[in-house]
Design a protein around this motif. Structure first.
Motif, PDB file in Angstrom:
ATOM      1  N   THR A   1      -1.534  -4.685  17.807  1.00  0.00           N
ATOM      2  CA  THR A   1      -1.505  -6.022  17.197  1.00  0.00           C
ATOM      3  C   THR A   1      -2.308  -6.054  15.901  1.00  0.00           C
ATOM      4  OG1 THR A   1      -1.253  -7.031  19.378  1.00  0.00           O
ATOM      5  CG2 THR A   1      -1.997  -8.457  17.612  1.00  0.00           C
TER       6      THR A   1
ATOM      7  N   GLY B   1      -0.329  -4.365  13.347  1.00  0.00           N
ATOM      8  CA  GLY B   1       0.729  -5.288  12.937  1.00  0.00           C
ATOM      9  C   GLY B   1       0.218  -6.306  11.934  1.00  0.00           C
ATOM     10  N   ASP B   2      -0.986  -6.835  12.188  1.00  0.00           N
ATOM     11  CA  ASP B   2      -1.592  -7.791  11.250  1.00  0.00           C
ATOM     12  C   ASP B   2      -1.795  -7.158   9.878  1.00  0.00           C
ATOM     13  OD1 ASP B   2      -1.709  -9.668  13.277  1.00  0.00           O
ATOM     14  OD2 ASP B   2      -3.841  -9.350  13.706  1.00  0.00           O
TER      15      ASP B   2
ATOM     16  N   ARG C   1       1.445  -6.843   8.088  1.00  0.00           N
ATOM     17  CA  ARG C   1       1.890  -8.169   7.645  1.00  0.00           C
ATOM     18  C   ARG C   1       1.161  -8.602   6.382  1.00  0.00           C
ATOM     19  NH1 ARG C   1      -0.254 -12.821   8.912  1.00  0.00           N
ATOM     20  NH2 ARG C   1      -1.353 -11.983  10.739  1.00  0.00           N
TER      21      ARG C   1
ATOM     22  N   GLU D   1       6.539  -6.502  12.439  1.00  0.00           N
ATOM     23  CA  GLU D   1       7.335  -6.975  13.571  1.00  0.00           C
ATOM     24  C   GLU D   1       7.500  -5.874  14.616  1.00  0.00           C
ATOM     25  OE1 GLU D   1      11.410  -9.542  14.179  1.00  0.00           O
ATOM     26  OE2 GLU D   1      11.352  -8.042  12.563  1.00  0.00           O
TER      27      GLU D   1
ATOM     28  N   TYR E   1       4.199  -5.574  16.605  1.00  0.00           N
ATOM     29  CA  TYR E   1       3.997  -6.687  17.537  1.00  0.00           C
ATOM     30  C   TYR E   1       4.887  -6.515  18.775  1.00  0.00           C
ATOM     31  CZ  TYR E   1       1.589  -9.163  13.715  1.00  0.00           C
ATOM     32  OH  TYR E   1       0.723  -9.535  12.716  1.00  0.00           O
ATOM     33  N   HIS E   2       6.126  -6.088  18.568  1.00  0.00           N
ATOM     34  CA  HIS E   2       7.030  -5.879  19.696  1.00  0.00           C
ATOM     35  C   HIS E   2       6.545  -4.725  20.574  1.00  0.00           C
ATOM     36  CE1 HIS E   2      10.121  -8.863  19.160  1.00  0.00           C
ATOM     37  NE2 HIS E   2      10.313  -8.523  17.885  1.00  0.00           N
TER      38      HIS E   2
ATOM     39  N   TYR F   1      -1.953 -12.802  20.750  1.00  0.00           N
ATOM     40  CA  TYR F   1      -2.096 -12.473  19.333  1.00  0.00           C
ATOM     41  C   TYR F   1      -0.860 -11.778  18.785  1.00  0.00           C
ATOM     42  CZ  TYR F   1      -6.914 -13.918  19.835  1.00  0.00           C
ATOM     43  OH  TYR F   1      -8.035 -14.670  20.069  1.00  0.00           O
ATOM     44  N   ALA F   2      -0.170 -11.027  19.625  1.00  0.00           N
ATOM     45  CA  ALA F   2       1.076 -10.398  19.193  1.00  0.00           C
ATOM     46  C   ALA F   2       2.139 -11.469  18.960  1.00  0.00           C
ATOM     47  CB  ALA F   2       1.551  -9.388  20.227  1.00  0.00           C
TER      48      ALA F   2
ATOM     49  N   GLY G   1       1.297 -13.210  15.839  1.00  0.00           N
ATOM     50  CA  GLY G   1       1.711 -12.364  14.720  1.00  0.00           C
ATOM     51  C   GLY G   1       3.196 -12.480  14.453  1.00  0.00           C
ATOM     52  N   LEU G   2       4.025 -12.473  15.515  1.00  0.00           N
ATOM     53  CA  LEU G   2       5.475 -12.621  15.346  1.00  0.00           C
ATOM     54  C   LEU G   2       5.820 -13.993  14.763  1.00  0.00           C
ATOM     55  CD1 LEU G   2       6.920 -10.979  18.584  1.00  0.00           C
ATOM     56  CD2 LEU G   2       7.281 -10.224  16.218  1.00  0.00           C
TER      57      LEU G   2
END
Length: 383
Positions: A276, A279-280, A283, A292, A295-296, A306-307, A310-311
């Protein structure tokens, strides 16, 4: 000085028991003395099974022999068979209630089994016989810290420093004690004192602890050198890698933070928290598809608010406000005290022209005691 050095006193003290003139002993006593000395020599050489054989031979001669019972306790403790070690220490204490070595070993077993209350009870008995043993004093202080007795823990750490000024274990313990109670500046002062004592051989945990203090007080740039120094000692150390990534995140250097998030994932690819965070970072760097994906990956491991947040922000970046709002609404009941969810959801609802729902959401936001200038402006416009 390594923290592990504090354990070197565990077994060494027994040698003092055998400063006896063998010529003054009977044959059986002399045999016991020889087996005891050999047993402890083997124990120090990590020849544990051979040591156990020697101590058991003593029990064949004298089934209540305190040297053998303590020796067997020490041997099994060294094997990390703490239940078996406890049996021998307790048997020794049954016949010799004041045996310091048995008390020390038994308390250490309870500590290893995370029964700090019982460990404290036994160490306090030990201190009635010897209240100047800094190894025991620091262990008791550590245990009191674990059970959140700040006052007694601090008292014992300071007692150690009275006996031995700048004792590293007491300084380290005081640092952890103040850190646990969120007094980060004081914690920092104690850990820095350890650094001053021996800069070249400071334990990696002291380095990461100092770095973590800087993370907590948001002096991220000052924390980075300590985490880097920790990585020199252990390139894969999770706490150093995490600390570095989080410091760069705090400095909004997302490209650099990503280097360390990815390094952690090389060793632990299924860590949903790190996925996560990575992922941040993607992003923030504008790599929406990559964000994305991460997060998945996190959500495929386990549900994570938080995931999903994020999505939702990925959807917002694509101007998919309804999808973003739906995601945010799904996690609001799960994490109702997270102000960021309210802020992001309010922004989505404004874009969707859902004014009444936005107003109700923001009233709940302020009811919970949150404050945000941007949200205040939105509220004023709605009124």
């Amino acid at each position: 000085m390594s923290i592990q050095d504090n354990n070197s006193q565990d077994f060494a003290g027994h040698n003092q028991l055998y400063q006896i003139d063998p010529s003054q002993l009977e044959e059986s006593d002399q045999k016991i003395l020889e087996l005891s000395q050999e047993g402890y020599t083997l124990l120090k050489q990590d020849k544990i099974e051979e040591a156990i054989e020697h101590f058991k031979k003593i029990l064949d001669i004298d089934k209540h022999n305190n040297y053998a019972l303590v020796g067997l306790g020490d041997a099994y403790r060294k094997k990390e068979d703490f239940q078996k070690a406890k049996e021998y220490y307790e048997l020794c204490l049954k016949y010799y209630p004041g045996n310091n070595y048995a008390l020390f070993g038994l308390a250490d077993c309870y500590k290893a089994l995370n029964d700090y209350e019982k460990a404290i009870e036994i160490w306090e008995k030990y201190l009635r016989y010897d209240d100047t043993n800094v190894t025991v004093l620091t262990r008791v202080a550590d245990a009191y810290r674990k059970v959140h007795n700040f006052k007694r823990s601090k008292e014992l750490y300071l007692r150690v420093l009275e006996i031995e000024e700048k004792n590293p274990y007491a300084l380290i313990g005081l640092g952890h004690l103040h850190y646990d109670f969120k007094d980060y500046q004081t914690a920092l002062s104690y850990w820095e004192a350890v650094m001053e004592k021996d800069k070249d051989h400071v334990d990696i945990r002291v380095l990461t602890s100092i770095g973590n203090c800087h993370r907590k007080i948001k002096t991220f740039d000052k924390g980075i050198p300590f985490f880097l120094k920790a990585l020199e000692k252990d390139p894969d150390n999770f706490y150093a890698l995490f600390g570095l990534a989080d410091c760069y995140r705090g400095l909004r250097d997302h490209k650099q933070s990503l280097v360390y998030w990815e390094k952690i994932l090389e060793n632990d690819p299924n860590n949903k928290v790190i996925l996560t965070r990575a992922g941040d970072a993607y992003r923030h760097l504008g790599q929406i598809e990559k964000a994305e994906e991460y997060y998945h990956r996190a959500l495929n491991i386990e549900f994570d608010t938080y995931a999903i947040l994020g999505l939702a922000l990925v959807h917002k970046a694509r101007k998919e406000y309804q999808e973003a709002a739906d995601s945010l609404k799904s996690i609001l009941p799960v994490d109702p005290n997270n102000p960021k969810i309210y802020i992001e959801l309010a922004d989505c609802l404004i874009h969707l022209n859902q004014k009444e729902e936005t107003k109700a959401l923001l009233e709940e936001f302020f009811r919970r005691g949150f404050k945000n200038v941007h949200i205040q402006h939105i509220m004023e416009k709605l009124d």
